[in-house]
Motif scaffolding. Sequence first.
Motif, mmCIF file in Angstrom:
data_model
loop_
_atom_site.group_PDB
_atom_site.id
_atom_site.type_symbol
_atom_site.label_atom_id
_atom_site.label_comp_id
_atom_site.label_asym_id
_atom_site.label_seq_id
_atom_site.Cartn_x
_atom_site.Cartn_y
_atom_site.Cartn_z
ATOM 1 N N TRP A 225 0.838 -1.200 0.000
ATOM 2 C CA TRP A 225 0.000 0.000 0.000
ATOM 3 C C TRP A 225 0.884 1.267 0.000
ATOM 4 O O TRP A 225 0.649 2.188 -0.781
ATOM 5 C CB TRP A 225 -0.943 -0.005 1.218
ATOM 6 N N SER A 226 1.903 1.307 0.876
ATOM 7 C CA SER A 226 2.774 2.493 0.938
ATOM 8 C C SER A 226 3.384 2.759 -0.432
ATOM 9 O O SER A 226 3.399 3.895 -0.906
ATOM 10 C CB SER A 226 3.950 2.299 1.891
ATOM 11 N N LEU A 227 3.886 1.704 -1.025
ATOM 12 C CA LEU A 227 4.571 1.874 -2.313
ATOM 13 C C LEU A 227 3.618 2.435 -3.364
ATOM 14 O O LEU A 227 3.893 3.454 -4.013
ATOM 15 C CB LEU A 227 5.115 0.516 -2.769
ATOM 16 N N LEU A 228 2.462 1.785 -3.523
ATOM 17 C CA LEU A 228 1.556 2.163 -4.610
ATOM 18 C C LEU A 228 0.858 3.498 -4.322
ATOM 19 O O LEU A 228 0.677 4.316 -5.234
ATOM 20 C CB LEU A 228 0.519 1.064 -4.863
ATOM 21 N N SER A 229 0.492 3.743 -3.066
ATOM 22 C CA SER A 229 -0.204 5.018 -2.798
ATOM 23 C C SER A 229 0.773 6.171 -2.942
ATOM 24 O O SER A 229 0.404 7.274 -3.337
ATOM 25 C CB SER A 229 -0.902 5.010 -1.437
ATOM 26 N N ASN A 230 2.028 5.886 -2.672
ATOM 27 C CA ASN A 230 3.041 6.911 -2.880
ATOM 28 C C ASN A 230 3.238 7.230 -4.370
ATOM 29 O O ASN A 230 3.323 8.392 -4.769
ATOM 30 C CB ASN A 230 4.348 6.435 -2.255
ATOM 31 N N TYR A 231 3.248 6.195 -5.179
ATOM 32 C CA TYR A 231 3.325 6.425 -6.634
ATOM 33 C C TYR A 231 2.143 7.280 -7.079
ATOM 34 O O TYR A 231 2.281 8.194 -7.884
ATOM 35 C CB TYR A 231 3.252 5.104 -7.405
ATOM 36 N N LYS A 232 0.989 6.921 -6.555
ATOM 37 C CA LYS A 232 -0.230 7.630 -6.976
ATOM 38 C C LYS A 232 -0.138 9.120 -6.626
ATOM 39 O O LYS A 232 -0.469 9.985 -7.437
ATOM 40 C CB LYS A 232 -1.441 6.984 -6.291
ATOM 41 N N LYS A 233 0.359 9.384 -5.416
ATOM 42 C CA LYS A 233 0.426 10.791 -4.959
ATOM 43 C C LYS A 233 1.452 11.591 -5.738
ATOM 44 O O LYS A 233 1.276 12.773 -5.987
ATOM 45 C CB LYS A 233 0.791 10.821 -3.465
ATOM 46 N N THR A 234 2.554 10.966 -6.084
ATOM 47 C CA THR A 234 3.663 11.726 -6.667
ATOM 48 C C THR A 234 3.696 11.645 -8.189
ATOM 49 O O THR A 234 4.541 12.284 -8.824
ATOM 50 C CB THR A 234 5.008 11.201 -6.120
ATOM 51 N N ARG A 235 2.761 10.879 -8.773
ATOM 52 C CA ARG A 235 2.793 10.673 -10.224
ATOM 53 C C ARG A 235 2.462 11.955 -10.971
ATOM 54 O O ARG A 235 1.496 12.629 -10.659
ATOM 55 C CB ARG A 235 1.799 9.574 -10.582
ATOM 56 N N GLU A 236 3.279 12.273 -11.944
ATOM 57 C CA GLU A 236 2.988 13.419 -12.808
ATOM 58 C C GLU A 236 1.858 13.013 -13.748
ATOM 59 O O GLU A 236 1.728 11.846 -14.090
ATOM 60 C CB GLU A 236 4.199 13.751 -13.680
ATOM 61 N N LYS A 237 1.112 13.977 -14.199
ATOM 62 C CA LYS A 237 0.047 13.710 -15.179
ATOM 63 C C LYS A 237 0.647 12.993 -16.394
ATOM 64 O O LYS A 237 1.774 13.299 -16.766
ATOM 65 C CB LYS A 237 -0.541 15.049 -15.635
ATOM 66 N N GLU A 238 -0.109 12.088 -16.953
ATOM 67 C CA GLU A 238 0.330 11.344 -18.158
ATOM 68 C C GLU A 238 1.426 10.323 -17.895
ATOM 69 O O GLU A 238 1.752 9.543 -18.767
ATOM 70 C CB GLU A 238 0.848 12.269 -19.295
ATOM 71 N N SER A 239 2.055 10.350 -16.715
ATOM 72 C CA SER A 239 3.107 9.340 -16.554
ATOM 73 C C SER A 239 2.490 8.018 -16.068
ATOM 74 O O SER A 239 1.355 7.986 -15.621
ATOM 75 C CB SER A 239 4.225 9.834 -15.643
ATOM 76 N N VAL A 240 3.278 6.970 -16.174
ATOM 77 C CA VAL A 240 2.732 5.615 -16.029
ATOM 78 C C VAL A 240 3.214 4.962 -14.734
ATOM 79 O O VAL A 240 4.382 5.080 -14.373
ATOM 80 C CB VAL A 240 3.206 4.758 -17.244
ATOM 81 N N THR A 241 2.301 4.296 -14.037
ATOM 82 C CA THR A 241 2.712 3.371 -12.968
ATOM 83 C C THR A 241 2.334 1.974 -13.440
ATOM 84 O O THR A 241 1.157 1.675 -13.617
ATOM 85 C CB THR A 241 1.981 3.657 -11.640
ATOM 86 N N ARG A 242 3.350 1.163 -13.653
ATOM 87 C CA ARG A 242 3.069 -0.160 -14.216
ATOM 88 C C ARG A 242 3.252 -1.262 -13.177
ATOM 89 O O ARG A 242 4.297 -1.347 -12.543
ATOM 90 C CB ARG A 242 4.016 -0.417 -15.392
ATOM 91 N N VAL A 243 2.214 -2.048 -13.020
ATOM 92 C CA VAL A 243 2.301 -3.226 -12.155
ATOM 93 C C VAL A 243 2.286 -4.469 -13.039
ATOM 94 O O VAL A 243 1.438 -4.591 -13.926
ATOM 95 C CB VAL A 243 1.137 -3.265 -11.141
ATOM 96 N N ASP A 244 3.231 -5.345 -12.808
ATOM 97 C CA ASP A 244 3.294 -6.591 -13.579
ATOM 98 C C ASP A 244 2.781 -7.735 -12.704
ATOM 99 O O ASP A 244 3.118 -7.804 -11.517
ATOM 100 C CB ASP A 244 4.737 -6.900 -13.998
#
Length: 436
Positions: A225-244
Amino acid sequence: MGDPGSIPGSFAYLTVKDRSPQILTKAIDTLHRHKSEFFEKHGEKGLEAEKKAISLLSKLRNELQTDKPIVPLVEKFVDTDIWNQYLEYQQSLLNESDGKPRWFLSPWLFVECYMYRRIHEAIIQSPPIDDFDIFKELKDQNFFESQESVIALCTHLQELRKTIEDLDENQLKNEFFKILQISLWGNKCDLSLSGGEHISQKTNIMNSLEDLKPFILVNDMDRLWSLLSNYKKTREKESVTRVDIVLDNSGFELITDLVLAEFLLSSKLATKIHFYGKTIPWFVSDTTLHDFNWIIKQLKHSNNKWVSQCGVDWEDHIKMGRWVYLDHIFWTLPHDFSTMSQVAPDLHAALQKAHLIFFKGDLNYRKLTGDRRWEFTIPFHEALSGFHPAPLCSIRTLKAEVQVGLQPGQGEQLTASEPNWLTTGKYGVFQFDGPL
Ligand code: F6P
Ligand code: MG
């Protein structure tokens, strides 16, 4: 790498001695039962092919049961040379006079993988039925028998999506944890442990989550949760968070993984999902491209509106490239993942681009840890032996005698109270490796 099958009483021994021949017998029976289908499709040639495949599988079963030497693969396929090199390598590890690896004396992981690869060889040596998936029926049955749970899951997911934007952090986290646990327990539905006997999710799994919590031995859900919610908060518009997601079994487990993938997108914890499946039928129930597409189509045509909505949405994810299904021959080699960067550098490089990788199931865990009898308290990071392409998490129910990262005394206590705790699928882990 791992135990040889030769230690009587070990899980490896029982698998090689009992479960593997049983799986081969069922495979032979499946071919028999499809005889008229082969005839209708291919005429006499279909019948001849059926006979040939059956005789090759019977020969294989005999080699296994009489502990014959393990022989090189003969039919040309993308991975034949890699396999045969690996066989030579196994041979080089032996000092015995005839120098040949045998079924009961070789590492269990290697022998099991080899058996499934030989089953595939028997099929591809038998055209025109060389595209027949001998395990397909079993996988499909598992899906049909799990309908009640599939409906409950899809309904929950679709209802959740309607309000997901309104959930506060804590509510979203709780939903994430629920979906993760569903995906964990979905891994009980594997058909190789049961020797191909039906094992499906007949009751609504969502009602059991609370009761199952004590059986989670390592629970790193907070770190996910920490990892993914952090990505969500800091993600720039249009950039990608990819989970495999490195998939395991088709049928009910696959549905739980697709639900997880949908949740990740709907919650914006991720923006893109890569799924990895198997190139050839594997360990009875593992997902191939055909299974993946088949299941989504089944959902789409369901009479239940929520189930069918899932099918429609998921087809759209694939069309729009939000979901990508990939396979790679490495997943059906006998190699541990610690060798991936040498054996399959392209796959390793691809995984390095993920923000998080989920490894589903027991076999992936065995390959992550080299299937060695580690001390129970060895840190997961260490057991990965240098395999760290990206932050990763194993979601696995325990079905083999390997487990790391436990608290001091935890494993010993379980052994004392439940001697078979490592192999029944009753216990599970969310085991994370990545930044703290
Ligand atoms: O044959 C047993 C086994 O190799 C066990 O390790 C495990 O029970 C199963 O096959 C594969 O399990 P999974 O589908 O979870 O990878
Ligand atoms: Mg499997």
